[in-house]
Design a protein around this motif. Structure first.
Motif, PDB file in Angstrom:
ATOM      1  N   PHE A  10       0.858  -1.139  -0.016  1.00 48.50           N
ATOM      2  CA  PHE A  10      -0.161  -0.013  -0.118  1.00 48.50           C
ATOM      3  C   PHE A  10       0.793   1.269   0.051  1.00 48.50           C
ATOM      4  N   ASP A  11       0.139   2.496  -0.407  1.00 51.22           N
ATOM      5  CA  ASP A  11       1.098   3.544  -0.265  1.00 51.22           C
ATOM      6  C   ASP A  11       1.131   4.023   1.324  1.00 51.22           C
ATOM      7  N   ASP A  29      -7.157   8.105   1.955  1.00 49.60           N
ATOM      8  CA  ASP A  29      -7.704   7.792   0.923  1.00 49.60           C
ATOM      9  C   ASP A  29      -8.399   9.048  -0.080  1.00 49.60           C
ATOM     10  N   SER A  32      -6.055  10.298  -2.516  1.00 54.15           N
ATOM     11  CA  SER A  32      -5.945   9.532  -3.429  1.00 54.15           C
ATOM     12  C   SER A  32      -4.717   8.326  -3.102  1.00 54.15           C
ATOM     13  N   ARG A  34      -3.281   4.778  -1.753  1.00 55.68           N
ATOM     14  CA  ARG A  34      -3.923   3.396  -1.945  1.00 55.68           C
ATOM     15  C   ARG A  34      -3.645   2.936  -0.251  1.00 55.68           C
ATOM     16  N   SER A 149     -12.058   3.737  -1.501  1.00 51.08           N
ATOM     17  CA  SER A 149     -11.311   2.471  -2.423  1.00 51.08           C
ATOM     18  C   SER A 149     -10.201   1.872  -1.379  1.00 51.08           C
ATOM     19  N   GLY A 150     -10.188   2.063   0.001  1.00 53.46           N
ATOM     20  CA  GLY A 150      -9.493   1.419   0.741  1.00 53.46           C
ATOM     21  C   GLY A 150      -9.535   0.082   1.016  1.00 53.46           C
ATOM     22  N   GLU A 399       0.240  10.258   3.164  1.00 49.23           N
ATOM     23  CA  GLU A 399       0.058  10.379   1.734  1.00 49.23           C
ATOM     24  C   GLU A 399       1.200  10.999   0.864  1.00 49.23           C
TER      25      GLU A 399
END
Ligand SMILES: Cc1cc2nc3c(=O)[nH]c(=O)nc-3n(C[C@H](O)[C@H](O)[C@H](O)COP(=O)(O)OP(=O)(O)OC[C@H]3O[C@@H](n4cnc5c(N)ncnc54)[C@H](O)[C@@H]3O)c2cc1C
Length: 404
Positions: A10-11, A29, A32, A34, A149-150, A399
């Motif tokens: 994941f990011d 999230d 943007s 992941r 989208s997580g 992020e």
């Protein structure tokens, strides 16, 4: 939302699904990234959802973020980090509006928020959602994250953290064995350790059984610095009787709405709205002097005279507490209740800066696992606020870090 069972990357990987972890996950999230949200048992299991009383923010006409910050510094006996406190109090209003945007409906009266004064506060500043504020906040954050989208990784217990060539590698104990997950940045949001500490001491605690502190130890083993870890907080008003209420934290809003502490002679022996450490110590001292009472099962206690709360305030701001006591055969509006301090909160934790980054590059921390915002003595209502303010900051900064 997709379940992850095998090695993944994941990011931003958030550890812990209480209010702070959820806030970080939602913020990352929305930026943007992941995002993976890993948590020891179920996503719902945490201390945050048990929080009843409320969340502080300076909305009163006679109030300001500066006055809020002064109250925090005074309650901490000047041990809090003033820069973190400034961030906490100056972002409180925007944090509340963010929670509202996500669906939290704070109790209102007379066209504004219904504000209560909590222990150590010089103004009425506590916003509430009845007396289930933590439940409302975690539900709104969880629903928001799950609509994004997580990925949720339930039953993933963090057991290791290692710096690799392109970020961090984490190890989790899962039902299928140990799983390794890589991430550009990590957010540690695994809460405090008061459940485990109370078990060691043979005492009662308000905490969820998952509050065991191993993630702090893992971070320390990787080189993270800590502060004030020795400073554990007693909630002044643990339920002491009936047995089903032992370990329950009677909301501090009972005292905000007029309840007072009384000794065996029916005398008020302390300022019932003093800072938490002072009120807890006053109860310990009163019992030590022989002026306490004994519960029917022989435990030390004093009285909390809840009969002074008006039925209207109780119905609006304490319905859950009333329901719990009444179903146990006691009506707090017609008789005082037994109370004694219980182990409640880890004041200190991992050292963070104002972006919530720990002393390990790329590892962020927020919520109860982090130290500095409360120094050695937290005010009621500032933990949910810290989770929201620093959770959001941690998610956004993580992020950014994952892209660097
Ligand atoms: C009964 C009660 C009432 C409270 N009332 C208030 C209040 O009115 N106002 C206020 O501001 N504060 C209140 N507090 C304090 C506040 O709720 C908590 O301090 C705060 O919510 C902690 O949030 P958190 O996200 O840091 O941790 P938590 O909500 O405790 O979440 C920690 C998460 O990490 C997970 N976890 C733990 N270890 C691991 C691991 N090894 N691997 C993966 N996941 C792990 C847990 O399962 C959990 O999901 C109250 C606390 C309690 C217990």
């Amino acid at each position: 939302m997709r379940p992850v069972r095998t090695r993944a990357s994941f990011d931003v990987l958030v550890i812990g699904s209480g209010a702070s972890g959820l806030a970080a996950a939602v913020a990352a999230d929305r930026a943007s990234a992941r995002v993976g949200l890993a948590t020891k048992t179920t996503v719902q299991a945490c201390n945050s959802a048990k929080a009843q009383g409320g969340i502080q923010a300076a909305f009163g006409e006679d109030d300001s973020p500066e006055i809020h910050a002064e109250d925090v510094m005074r309650s901490s006996h000047d041990t809090a980090n003033p820069r973190l406190v400034e961030v906490l109090t100056s972002e409180a209003a925007s944090a509340i509006h963010w929670l509202e945007e996500l669906g939290v409906e704070f109790t209102r009266s007379n066209g504004g928020y219904r504000l209560a004064r909590c222990g150590g506060a010089s103004r009425q500043r506590l916003l509430q959602v009845g007396d289930r504020t933590g439940h409302a906040i975690t539900k709104a954050l969880r629903d928001t994250f799950e609509a994004g989208s997580g990925a949720e990784l339930a039953h993933h217990e963090l057991v290791g953290l290692q710096l690799g060539s392109s970020g961090w590698t984490t190890s989790f104990q899962t039902k299928d064995g140990v799983v390794e997950i890589n991430a550009g940045a990590i957010v540690l949001a695994a809460g405090g350790r008061c459940y485990a500490e109370a078990e060691n001491r043979g005492e009662l605690s308000t905490n969820h059984p998952n509050a065991t502190g191993e993630v702090t130890r893992i971070a320390v083993a990787s080189g993270a610095e800590t502060r004030d870890l020795d400073a554990l907080q007693y909630h002044p008003n643990g339920g002491a009787w009936p047995a089903t209420m032992q370990g329950y934290s009677i909301p501090e809003t009972t005292r905000a709405y007029g309840a007072v502490l009384l000794n065996a002679d029916g005398e008020e022996f302390t300022d019932s709205l003093g800072p938490r450490d002072a009120v807890s110590q006053a109860i310990f001292d009163e019992v030590e002097k022989g002026k306490g009472v004994l519960t029917p099962d022989g435990r030390p206690a004093v009285w909390l005279d809840t009969t002074r709360i008006t039925p209207e305030d109780a119905e609006i701001s304490l319905p859950y507490m009333l329901r719990r006591y009444r179903s146990a055969g006691i009506d707090p509006l017609t008789e005082p209740i037994y109370t004694y301090p219980v182990l409640h909160y880890q004041n200190g934790g991992l050292v963070i800066d104002e972006r919530a980054e720990t002393t390990l590059e790329g590892v962020f921390a927020c919520g109860e696992i982090a130290g500095g915002t409360h120094g050695k003595n937290r005010m009621m209502g500032n933990s949910l606020l810290e989770c929201t303010v620093f959770g959001r900051r941690a998610g956004r900064a993580a992020e950014e870090r994952s892209r660097a």
